[in-house]
Motif scaffolding. Structure first.
Motif, PDB file in Angstrom:
ATOM      1  N   UNK A  79       1.012  -1.170   0.139  1.00 12.79           N
ATOM      2  CA  UNK A  79       0.160  -0.243   0.033  1.00 12.79           C
ATOM      3  C   UNK A  79       0.852   1.344  -0.038  1.00 12.79           C
ATOM      4  N   UNK A  80       1.942   1.133   0.876  1.00 11.09           N
ATOM      5  CA  UNK A  80       2.797   2.447   1.007  1.00 11.09           C
ATOM      6  C   UNK A  80       3.626   2.705  -0.215  1.00 11.09           C
ATOM      7  N   UNK A  81       4.221   1.417  -1.130  1.00 14.71           N
ATOM      8  CA  UNK A  81       4.845   1.502  -2.079  1.00 14.71           C
ATOM      9  C   UNK A  81       3.997   2.231  -3.227  1.00 14.71           C
ATOM     10  N   UNK A  82       2.917   1.685  -3.340  1.00 11.83           N
ATOM     11  CA  UNK A  82       1.768   2.206  -4.376  1.00 11.83           C
ATOM     12  C   UNK A  82       1.666   3.824  -4.437  1.00 11.83           C
ATOM     13  N   UNK A  83       1.517   4.172  -2.984  1.00 16.15           N
ATOM     14  CA  UNK A  83       1.393   5.576  -2.904  1.00 16.15           C
ATOM     15  C   UNK A  83       2.921   6.415  -3.058  1.00 16.15           C
ATOM     16  N   UNK A  84       3.746   5.838  -2.941  1.00 20.73           N
ATOM     17  CA  UNK A  84       5.188   6.517  -3.319  1.00 20.73           C
ATOM     18  C   UNK A  84       5.274   6.386  -5.003  1.00 20.73           C
ATOM     19  N   UNK A  85       5.007   5.419  -5.355  1.00 20.76           N
ATOM     20  CA  UNK A  85       5.427   5.419  -6.854  1.00 20.76           C
ATOM     21  C   UNK A  85       4.022   5.291  -7.974  1.00 20.76           C
ATOM     22  N   UNK A  86       4.224   5.407  -9.034  1.00 23.05           N
ATOM     23  CA  UNK A  86       3.078   5.687  -9.962  1.00 23.05           C
ATOM     24  C   UNK A  86       2.699   4.056 -10.263  1.00 23.05           C
TER      25      UNK A  86
END
Length: 591
Positions: free
Chosen positions: A426-433
């Motif tokens: 979830x956090x990775x997705x929010x940091x990257x496109x």
């Protein structure tokens, strides 16, 4: 210890120039000599940079040619003297004192099966003109790196990813590297920052036909957990003998060699064992700090007093750290959350006049030294919770709880991340496109590279820590940070015989918790001071969180970083995760 590179590419008009550019991009890892081989009829060139440790004469120059065989080799074969003697019985004669020539003669005698007989760390390319084949091979534990790109038309390989940037061929960026880095804090094999540039799997030889570039894989080593040693006294005696022999092998050199001494169990044991054979010429070094919470001087002194080692302590201060940080970042061949500590100890080892050092790397993974070995007992209960509930934990504010969500994904990569994950999907997705689903899909795909099979309990955690954390972070960091300073790091705990012995000891003995790293401590209980193993475990860490908070390096340089920095200041983002996200951006900018 060296750096190697090679190209097979019929489309190139400037083959020699290209391989020299790749080779010399890695000159820091081979400052003593440079060599080149260009085939007379094939579009093949091999490059070599040398760090001289065994046979310092010109006779050890590479590429080394023996009739129809040509080799470029990075590493050390610790049992080369025994193999040399065996090969002489078969009628082989030798012109040099080098382990490189032993590899050539062994291959001539046994073909690719020769790699099964080597105990060492190595990455090599060997041209067999008679068979019209090029063989790439990497040691049993993946201690030395070897990256390659191959398609129907060309082959490129090198010891470091940075070398590929110097080739005329354009290697595309791997769009998966950022997600992997934010998740793991390193790039797990086979992922690199370049698309289709991958590491050769450890314990593997890749046999490539020329000029067709058809390839086949020869697996010559697979680490197993047999648990056949069930008698404790026998296991401890064999462990003692095996480790003593391994340390003796790893001390072979024709150049100055020493040991990293941290004051913990692993490095203290190596120093004690080394003192048996190097009583009057035992060199040790350590890093110390003014910040007492990070200093291990009193434990180091216990071992120095006991062994009479010629010891040198090097003080790292905030000013020294800040001065060298930019160079440490340049040394980073692939992004890593760790490794800066290895940069400094390697820098000082070089300043101390050493060309090689022994490190305690590997002992925690093999003998249960990490918190994960205790956490796995609780993790069994977590894994029984409904998958939907576990996955929902990603949205909890406490990162320790969010990390447990990996237990609901049921694949080996996620299993490892439930212990050591940095950001959740979830956090990775929010940091990257990207999307949460895509991040999870990548973890499932990655797990196919890491089949852990039916291992349980301590052995399972040992396998995970060895194949993920040690392989992809510690060994890579140790290699490129040390070689940046023209230094070789040797790892006796990853000696082939030590690894096989660790796998043979029954888990009920190996993972006893008192004393910690039970097998190692009990095997040497009459020599290892009690104060060393009774202390609380302290990793090899620097006080650089405090130092960096005052450094311009961590200040935001764009809007995304500004948002992260605010979260960090508001204590909504831990230092480790802020550092990880920042490193991703800095690596992309500086490389």
């Amino acid at each position: 210890m060296c750096r190697i590179a090679g190209i097979f590419d019929p489309s190139l008009k400037n083959l020699q120039e290209q391989v020299v550019a790749m080779r010399d991009a890695m000159h820091r890892g081979g400052p003593d000599d440079a060599g080149l081989f260009v085939h007379s009829s094939l579009p093949l060139a091999l490059g070599h940079r040398r760090l001289s440790l065994i046979d310092l004469s010109e006779a050890g120059h590479q590429p080394m040619i023996d009739a129809e065989l040509t080799i470029v080799f990075n590493g050390e074969i610790y049992n080369y003297l025994e193999l040399r003697s065996t090969l002489q019985h078969y009628g082989h004669t030798f012109k040099t004192e080098s382990d490189t020539e032993v590899i050539l003669k062994a291959y001539r005698q046994w073909g690719v099966e020769a790699f099964e007989y080597f105990n060492g760390m190595f990455a090599l390319a060997l041209l067999d003109e008679k068979k019209q084949q090029l063989v790439l091979a990497r040691d049993h534990a993946g201690i030395k790196p070897l990256y390659y790109y191959i398609d129907q038309h060309c082959l490129y390989f090198a010891s470091e990813i940075r070398a590929f940037a110097k080739a005329e061929k354009v290697f595309e960026e791997n769009e998966k590297w950022r997600s992997a880095f934010l998740t793991f804090g390193h790039l797990p094999e086979p992922i690199t920052t370049l698309k289709h540039v991958i590491p050769l799997a450890k314990g593997t030889a890749l046999v490539i036909d020329l000029p067709s570039l058809k390839k086949k894989v020869h697996r010559f080593f697979k680490w197993s957990f047999t648990g056949q040693l069930k008698n404790e006294d026998e296991a401890l005696q064999l462990m003692r003998e095996t480790l003593e022999q391994a340390v003796e092998r790893h001390l072979i050199a024709d150049a100055p060699i020493g040991l990293f001494l941290s004051g913990g169990i692993d490095s203290s044991l190596l120093t004690l064992i080394a003192s048996h054979t190097r009583k009057d010429n035992l060199h040790t070094l350590s890093i110390v700090f003014n910040e007492k919470a990070f200093s291990e001087e009193k434990y180091q002194q216990l071992i120095i007093d006991k062994t009479g080692a010629k010891h040198q302590s090097f003080l790292v201060t905030k000013d020294i750290f800040n001065t060298q940080l930019e160079d440490a970042m340049l040394a980073m061949d692939q992004p890593t959350l760790d490794g800066i500590n290895t940069y400094f100890i390697s820098m000082y080892a070089k300043a101390y006049g050493l060309k090689a050092v022994l490190s305690g790397l590997g002992a925690d993974e093999l003998f249960g030294g990490y918190p994960s070995f205790q956490q796995q007992k609780k993790m069994k209960y977590v894994q029984r919770m409904p998958a939907a509930l576990l996955r929902g934990m990603q949205r909890f504010p406490d990162h320790r709880i969010r990390k447990l969500s990996y237990a609901g994904m049921q694949n080996t990569a996620a299993e490892y991340l439930s212990y050591r994950g940095i950001f959740t999907p979830v956090s990775v997705a929010s940091l990257l496109d990207t999307t949460e689903k895509e991040v999870e899909h990548d973890l499932i795909a990655l797990s196919e590279y890491y089949p852990v099979s039916t291992l349980t309990n301590g052995n399972r955690v040992s396998w995970l820590e060895t194949n993920f954390y040690m392989q992809n972070q510690l060994l890579k960091d140790s290699d490129f940070m040390s070689m940046w300073h023209g230094l070789e790091i040797r790892v006796p705990y990853l000696d082939k015989e030590v690894m096989l012995m660790a796998g043979a000891i029954d888990a009920s003995i190996k993972f006893k918790t008192v004393p910690p790293k039970y097998v190692l401590v009990k095997s040497f209980e009459h020599e290892l001071p009690e104060a060393i193993w009774k202390r609380k475990k302290q990793g090899f860490t620097f006080p650089f969180e405090g130092w960096l908070k005052e450094n311009e390096f961590i200040k935001p340089s764009n809007n995304d970083e500004e948002q992260l920095y605010k979260k960090f200041q508001q204590k909504k983002l831990s230092w480790g995760r802020y550092w990880c996200a920042l490193l991703m951006n800095r690596f992309e900018r500086d490389h």
